[in-house]
Design an enzyme around this catalytic site. Structure first.
Site, PDB file in Angstrom:
ATOM      1  N   SER A 145       0.841  -1.199   0.000  1.00  0.00           N
ATOM      2  CA  SER A 145       0.000   0.000   0.000  1.00  0.00           C
ATOM      3  C   SER A 145       0.872   1.243   0.000  1.00  0.00           C
ATOM      4  O   SER A 145       2.024   1.214   0.461  1.00  0.00           O
ATOM      5  CB  SER A 145      -0.865   0.018   1.268  1.00  0.00           C
ATOM      6  N   TYR A 158      -2.280  -0.977  11.065  1.00  0.00           N
ATOM      7  CA  TYR A 158      -2.370  -1.425   9.666  1.00  0.00           C
ATOM      8  C   TYR A 158      -1.134  -1.052   8.855  1.00  0.00           C
ATOM      9  O   TYR A 158      -0.574  -1.887   8.136  1.00  0.00           O
ATOM     10  CB  TYR A 158      -3.625  -0.794   9.060  1.00  0.00           C
ATOM     11  N   LYS A 162       1.618  -3.171   6.130  1.00  0.00           N
ATOM     12  CA  LYS A 162       1.828  -2.908   4.694  1.00  0.00           C
ATOM     13  C   LYS A 162       3.311  -2.649   4.415  1.00  0.00           C
ATOM     14  O   LYS A 162       3.835  -3.032   3.371  1.00  0.00           O
ATOM     15  CB  LYS A 162       0.942  -1.736   4.250  1.00  0.00           C
TER      16      LYS A 162
HETATM   17  N1  LIG Z   1      -8.783  -0.318  -0.984  1.00  0.00           N
HETATM   18  C1  LIG Z   1      -7.695   0.393  -0.782  1.00  0.00           C
HETATM   19  O1  LIG Z   1      -7.722   1.638  -0.781  1.00  0.00           O
HETATM   20  C2  LIG Z   1      -6.400  -0.282  -0.570  1.00  0.00           C
HETATM   21  C3  LIG Z   1      -6.263  -1.629  -0.321  1.00  0.00           C
HETATM   22  N2  LIG Z   1      -5.023  -2.169  -0.140  1.00  0.00           N
HETATM   23  C4  LIG Z   1      -4.867  -3.584   0.127  1.00  0.00           C
HETATM   24  O2  LIG Z   1      -5.496  -4.341  -0.875  1.00  0.00           O
HETATM   25  C5  LIG Z   1      -5.931  -5.590  -0.343  1.00  0.00           C
HETATM   26  C6  LIG Z   1      -7.383  -5.824  -0.739  1.00  0.00           C
HETATM   27  O3  LIG Z   1      -8.166  -4.797  -0.160  1.00  0.00           O
HETATM   28  P1  LIG Z   1      -9.609  -4.382  -0.701  1.00  0.00           P
HETATM   29  O4  LIG Z   1      -9.916  -5.082  -1.945  1.00  0.00           O
HETATM   30  O5  LIG Z   1      -9.650  -2.915  -0.668  1.00  0.00           O
HETATM   31  O6  LIG Z   1     -10.516  -4.918   0.486  1.00  0.00           O
HETATM   32  P2  LIG Z   1     -11.962  -5.623   0.492  1.00  0.00           P
HETATM   33  O7  LIG Z   1     -12.428  -5.482   1.908  1.00  0.00           O
HETATM   34  O8  LIG Z   1     -12.814  -5.128  -0.607  1.00  0.00           O
HETATM   35  O9  LIG Z   1     -11.613  -7.144   0.201  1.00  0.00           O
HETATM   36  C7  LIG Z   1     -10.834  -7.859   1.100  1.00  0.00           C
HETATM   37  C8  LIG Z   1     -10.733  -9.282   0.627  1.00  0.00           C
HETATM   38  O10 LIG Z   1      -9.864  -9.967   1.555  1.00  0.00           O
HETATM   39  C9  LIG Z   1     -10.544 -11.094   2.043  1.00  0.00           C
HETATM   40  N3  LIG Z   1     -10.154 -11.387   3.422  1.00  0.00           N
HETATM   41  C10 LIG Z   1     -10.203 -10.575   4.493  1.00  0.00           C
HETATM   42  N4  LIG Z   1      -9.765 -11.228   5.587  1.00  0.00           N
HETATM   43  C11 LIG Z   1      -9.463 -12.480   5.176  1.00  0.00           C
HETATM   44  C12 LIG Z   1      -8.976 -13.628   5.831  1.00  0.00           C
HETATM   45  N5  LIG Z   1      -8.718 -13.633   7.146  1.00  0.00           N
HETATM   46  N6  LIG Z   1      -8.775 -14.758   5.113  1.00  0.00           N
HETATM   47  C13 LIG Z   1      -9.041 -14.782   3.786  1.00  0.00           C
HETATM   48  N7  LIG Z   1      -9.508 -13.726   3.100  1.00  0.00           N
HETATM   49  C14 LIG Z   1      -9.713 -12.588   3.803  1.00  0.00           C
HETATM   50  C15 LIG Z   1     -12.014 -10.790   1.927  1.00  0.00           C
HETATM   51  O11 LIG Z   1     -12.704 -12.030   1.813  1.00  0.00           O
HETATM   52  P3  LIG Z   1     -13.898 -12.515   2.774  1.00  0.00           P
HETATM   53  O12 LIG Z   1     -14.843 -11.367   2.942  1.00  0.00           O
HETATM   54  O13 LIG Z   1     -14.457 -13.672   2.011  1.00  0.00           O
HETATM   55  O14 LIG Z   1     -13.247 -12.913   4.044  1.00  0.00           O
HETATM   56  C16 LIG Z   1     -12.045 -10.012   0.623  1.00  0.00           C
HETATM   57  O15 LIG Z   1     -12.088 -10.887  -0.453  1.00  0.00           O
HETATM   58  C17 LIG Z   1      -5.691  -5.518   1.160  1.00  0.00           C
HETATM   59  O16 LIG Z   1      -4.503  -6.200   1.472  1.00  0.00           O
HETATM   60  C18 LIG Z   1      -5.510  -4.031   1.413  1.00  0.00           C
HETATM   61  O17 LIG Z   1      -4.673  -3.781   2.507  1.00  0.00           O
HETATM   62  C19 LIG Z   1      -3.903  -1.424  -0.218  1.00  0.00           C
HETATM   63  C20 LIG Z   1      -3.979  -0.096  -0.460  1.00  0.00           C
HETATM   64  C21 LIG Z   1      -5.220   0.574  -0.650  1.00  0.00           C
HETATM   65  C1  LIG Z   2      -8.305   1.273   3.772  1.00  0.00           C
HETATM   66  C2  LIG Z   2      -7.754   2.597   3.371  1.00  0.00           C
HETATM   67  O1  LIG Z   2      -8.710   3.391   2.786  1.00  0.00           O
HETATM   68  C3  LIG Z   2      -6.691   2.456   2.372  1.00  0.00           C
HETATM   69  O2  LIG Z   2      -5.860   1.387   2.710  1.00  0.00           O
HETATM   70  C4  LIG Z   2      -4.665   1.681   2.300  1.00  0.00           C
HETATM   71  O3  LIG Z   2      -3.746   0.897   2.355  1.00  0.00           O
HETATM   72  C5  LIG Z   2      -4.610   3.039   1.716  1.00  0.00           C
HETATM   73  O4  LIG Z   2      -3.508   3.723   2.148  1.00  0.00           O
HETATM   74  C6  LIG Z   2      -5.849   3.669   2.194  1.00  0.00           C
HETATM   75  O5  LIG Z   2      -5.600   4.277   3.453  1.00  0.00           O
END
Ligand SMILES: NC(=O)C1=CN([C@@H]2O[C@H](COP(=O)(O)OP(=O)(O)OC[C@H]3O[C@@H](n4cnc5c(N)ncnc54)[C@H](OP(=O)(O)O)[C@@H]3O)[C@@H](O)[C@H]2O)C=CC1
Ligand SMILES: C[C@H](O)[C@@H]1OC(=O)[C@H](O)[C@@H]1O
Length: 256
Positions: A145, A158, A162
């Site tokens: 991230s 968090y 990352k």
């Molecule tokens: N959105 C953003 O702005 C940003 C996101 N990220 C990173 O991207 C990744 C995806 O995030 P995002 O798509 O936004 O989040 P979402 O909440 O939309 O999706 C998260 C996904 O992770 C799964 N998940 C959560 N906990 C578990 C677990 N314990 N075991 C297995 N699966 C799990 C969920 O599945 P289920 O519900 O089936 O458990 C879901 O499919 C994360 O690592 C996040 O830190 C990084 C930077 C920015």
């Molecule tokens: C969940 C936040 O909106 C998101 O997660 C990250 O890793 C980005 O920096 C944003 O803060």
């Protein structure tokens, strides 16, 4: 552009929703068969698999809480059984339960560490062992991230995960280079998904975040597909390992 991942076998953790789901379907669009890990949202995972199959590729959904180390071998073994092997692994599953620092509940801190950091470690280790066994290299990509580089008031539990995931890709790039396995990190900015739905429900905060992005909008899960396919592809990124790619619309460089 299609076919960059023709015949490749891809595993994506946390692919029932958000970025992971978009990436899993995007890899299938580029010719890959895809194994989808999910924690609790079976319907989301099944619908991702349905989209993968509609593209003419194989898809399989495998449940497993990434916080449990044994989920890692189960996921990889399941993918091998269904797809025949693993060429590309995307560590994506993650949580961000926003909370203030001074009164952070121990269980929120520990769960965030276990899902985001321990989960990444054991999943990447299981995928790498399978790739080494196959003897034909591979590509590992971790969803770090922009938060690996900057802080967040309600993300003190968090952001270290990352940064840890970014560091994991740097060290595994060194450890696995001799096996022809490339390890890279993607650093998304703010992408609109369920993870930040509540946080960005505050209109003022959302507008502030939008204003910080030189490209003028927050990200969409689909924005992460091209960068993932790039790093996954030996044709495009065969000499890229240990790298970190920001995908943030320019947010990080926008000081004022
Ligand atoms: N959105 C953003 O702005 C940003 C996101 N990220 C990173 O991207 C990744 C995806 O995030 P995002 O798509 O936004 O989040 P979402 O909440 O939309 O999706 C998260 C996904 O992770 C799964 N998940 C959560 N906990 C578990 C677990 N314990 N075991 C297995 N699966 C799990 C969920 O599945 P289920 O519900 O089936 O458990 C879901 O499919 C994360 O690592 C996040 O830190 C990084 C930077 C920015
Ligand atoms: C969940 C936040 O909106 C998101 O997660 C990250 O890793 C980005 O920096 C944003 O803060």
């Amino acid at each position: 552009m299609t076919g960059l991942l023709e015949g490749k076998r891809v595993c994506v953790t946390g692919a029932s929703a958000g970025i992971g789901r978009a990436v899993a379907i995007g890899c299938a669009r580029h010719g890959a068969d895809v194994a989808v890990n999910f924690g609790s949202d079976r319907q989301g995972a099944d619908s991702a698999v349905a989209e993968i199959e509609a593209l003419g590729r194989k898809g399989v959904a495998i449940q497993g809480d990434v916080a449990e180390p044994e989920s890692a071998t189960r996921f990889i073994d399941g993918a091998v059984a269904e797809l025949g092997g693993v060429d590309i692994f995307v560590n994506n599953a993650g949580i961000c339960p926003f909370h203030s620092f001074l009164d952070m509940p121990t269980e929120v801190f520990e769960r965030t560490m276990r899902v985001n950091m321990h989960g990444a470690y054991f999943m990447v280790q299981a995928a790498a062992n399978q790739m080494v066994k196959q003897g034909d290299g591979g590509s590992i990509i971790a969803m770090s991230s922009i938060s690996a580089l900057v802080g967040g008031e309600f993300q003190t539990h968090y952001t270290p995960t990352k940064a840890g995931v970014l560091s994991l890709m740097q060290s595994t790039a060194v450890a696995l280079g001799k096996h022809g396995i490339r390890c890279n990190a993607l650093l998304p900015g703010t992408i609109l998904t369920d993870i930040n739905k509540d946080d960005l429900a505050d209109g003022e905060k959302r507008e502030y975040m939008e204003r910080r992005v030189p490209l003028g909008r927050l990200g969409r899960p689909e924005d992460m597909v091209g960068p993932t396919v790039f790093l996954a592809s030996d044709e495009l990124a065969g000499y890229v390992t240990g790298a970190a790619l920001l995908v943030d619309g320019g947010m990080f460089v926008n000081l004022q």
